[in-house]
Design an enzyme around this catalytic site. Structure first.
Site, PDB file in Angstrom:
ATOM      1  CG  ASN A  45      -5.119  -8.295   4.952  1.00 22.41           C
ATOM      2  OD1 ASN A  45      -5.529  -9.158   4.183  1.00 22.41           O
ATOM      3  ND2 ASN A  45      -4.623  -7.138   4.535  1.00 22.41           N
TER       4      ASN A  45
ATOM      5  CE  LYS B 273      -0.780  -7.590   4.064  1.00 18.86           C
ATOM      6  NZ  LYS B 273       0.054  -6.428   3.919  1.00 18.86           N
TER       7      LYS B 273
ATOM      8  CG  HIS C  98      -5.456  -3.168   2.961  1.00 18.27           C
ATOM      9  ND1 HIS C  98      -4.270  -2.986   2.313  1.00 18.27           N
ATOM     10  CD2 HIS C  98      -5.159  -3.704   4.175  1.00 18.27           C
ATOM     11  CE1 HIS C  98      -3.281  -3.420   3.094  1.00 18.27           C
ATOM     12  NE2 HIS C  98      -3.788  -3.852   4.234  1.00 18.27           N
TER      13      HIS C  98
ATOM     14  CD  GLU D 179      -1.192  -4.712   0.947  1.00 17.78           C
ATOM     15  OE1 GLU D 179      -1.904  -5.727   0.853  1.00 17.78           O
ATOM     16  OE2 GLU D 179      -0.302  -4.575   1.818  1.00 17.78           O
TER      17      GLU D 179
ATOM     18  CD  GLU E  50      -3.973  -1.635   7.960  1.00 17.53           C
ATOM     19  OE1 GLU E  50      -3.536  -2.580   8.614  1.00 17.53           O
ATOM     20  OE2 GLU E  50      -4.254  -1.725   6.753  1.00 17.53           O
TER      21      GLU E  50
ATOM     22  N   GLY F 286       3.859  -3.892   6.368  1.00 18.02           N
ATOM     23  CA  GLY F 286       4.773  -4.884   5.788  1.00 18.02           C
ATOM     24  C   GLY F 286       6.230  -4.435   5.740  1.00 18.02           C
TER      25      GLY F 286
ATOM     26  CB  SER G 292       5.287  -3.490  11.225  1.00 17.05           C
ATOM     27  OG  SER G 292       5.597  -3.328   9.856  1.00 17.05           O
TER      28      SER G 292
HETATM   29  C1  PEP Z   1      -2.012  -5.159   6.678  1.00 17.35           C
HETATM   30  O1  PEP Z   1      -1.945  -5.917   5.724  1.00 17.35           O
HETATM   31  O2  PEP Z   1      -3.075  -4.545   6.881  1.00 17.35           O
HETATM   32  C2  PEP Z   1      -0.852  -4.999   7.557  1.00 17.35           C
HETATM   33  C3  PEP Z   1      -0.938  -4.152   8.544  1.00 17.35           C
HETATM   34  O3  PEP Z   1       0.245  -5.752   7.255  1.00 17.35           O
HETATM   35  P1  PEP Z   1       1.530  -5.981   8.235  1.00 17.35           P
HETATM   36  O4  PEP Z   1       0.992  -6.355   9.589  1.00 17.35           O
HETATM   37  O5  PEP Z   1       2.292  -7.080   7.594  1.00 17.35           O
HETATM   38  O6  PEP Z   1       2.274  -4.687   8.290  1.00 17.35           O
END
Ligand code: PEP
Length: 265
Positions: free
Chosen positions: A10, A12, A100, A102, A173, A179, A219
């Site tokens: 992803n 972003k 997601h 976000e 997640e 992040g 992460s």
């Molecule tokens: C994500 O954007 O779905 C995500 C898991 O980000 P990160 O790997 O940076 O934590």
């Protein structure tokens, strides 16, 4: 039960067209097509970089799928700024992210919008990756399992069993791990993913639940992917930060491929 292993990137709000081109050129040199036959690798660039990514992937000759981070639940009409599933398919998009955290948090996408998007994606013939996950406060109050099960139930409401089979992937997640560098303990992620699978079995049936790939996200990077992929119920990863690093993305795919070959052996 051997399920499809998936590494989904992803991107972003990162990487313009020039950066997309150069990233995919570099990554293609490091990816191994043998790994890509065992693992579904997927990149989800921004809308404006999708066409560039489609061309770069085609030129690489590698089996990398193209995903969109978002789309409209509407087919057409007075929805300024939106993009529909047919426009995505025209570019070569095969996968979409839905729900997601976000999008839920910054764009007020609630369970009803997310359910509409899941249905729209499925009707369009796209592969849908439905995301779920709890906040730190929900985890601290001991409500993680019920929260995540509720998000899944709301997200897939009204879908037929046939819609589901091999068309939907779930990504667990935990929001506090996205992040932040704070990866969820892999055994705990596996436990929550088992809760999700049990919920799918309750809502659909055991065979469908057993056949559904469920990813972990939060992460993930090359230093922790082996441990994550080694868990019984984790079928891959949805990755943000590490997915736009030239050295990292191929390492994640290679780890998932090693795990896939163990499952086959
Ligand atoms: C994500 O954007 O779905 C995500 C898991 O980000 P990160 O790997 O940076 O934590």
């Amino acid at each position: 039960m051997s399920r499809k292993k998936i590494i989904a990137g992803n991107w972003k709000l990162n990487m313009n067209q020039a950066e997309t081109q150069s990233f995919l050129n570099e990554v293609s040199k490091k990816l191994n097509q043998n790994d890509l036959t065992q693992v579904q690798a997927l990149v989800c660039p921004t809308f404006t970089s999708l066409a560039t990514a489609a061309t770069a992937i085609k030129e690489s000759g590698l089996t990398i799928a193209l995903g969109a981070q978002n789309f409209s639940q509407h087919k057409s009409g007075a929805y300024t700024g939106e993009i529909n599933t047919e426009m995505l398919k025209e570019i070569g998009v095969t996968h979409v992210l839905v729900g997601h955290s976000e999008r839920r948090e910054h764009f007020s996408e609630d369970d009803s919008i997310i359910n509409d998007k899941v249905k729209t994606g499925i009707e369009a013939g796209l592969q849908v990756i439905l995301c779920c996950g709890e906040s730190e406060a929900t985890r601290e109050s001991g409500e993680t399992d019920a929260w995540v099960a509720g998000q899944i139930e709301a997200g897939i409401k009204g879908l037929e069993l046939n819609d589901f089979a091999s068309r939907i992937t779930i990504a667990y997640e935990p929001i506090w791990a996205i992040g932040t560098g704070k990866v969820c303990d892999s055994a705990e992620a596996n436990r929550v993913i088992k809760v999700i699978r049990a919920k799918l079995a309750e809502l659909l049936d055991q065979t469908t639940a057993d056949a559904t790939s469920i990813l972990y996200g939060g992460s993930v990077k090359s230093s922790n992917i082996d441990e994550i992929m080694g868990q019984s119920d984790i079928d891959g990863a949805l990755v943000g930060g590490a997915s736009i690093k030239v050295e990292e993305f191929p390492a994640l795919v290679a780890s998932a491929a090693r795990e896939a070959s163990k499952t086959v052996a």
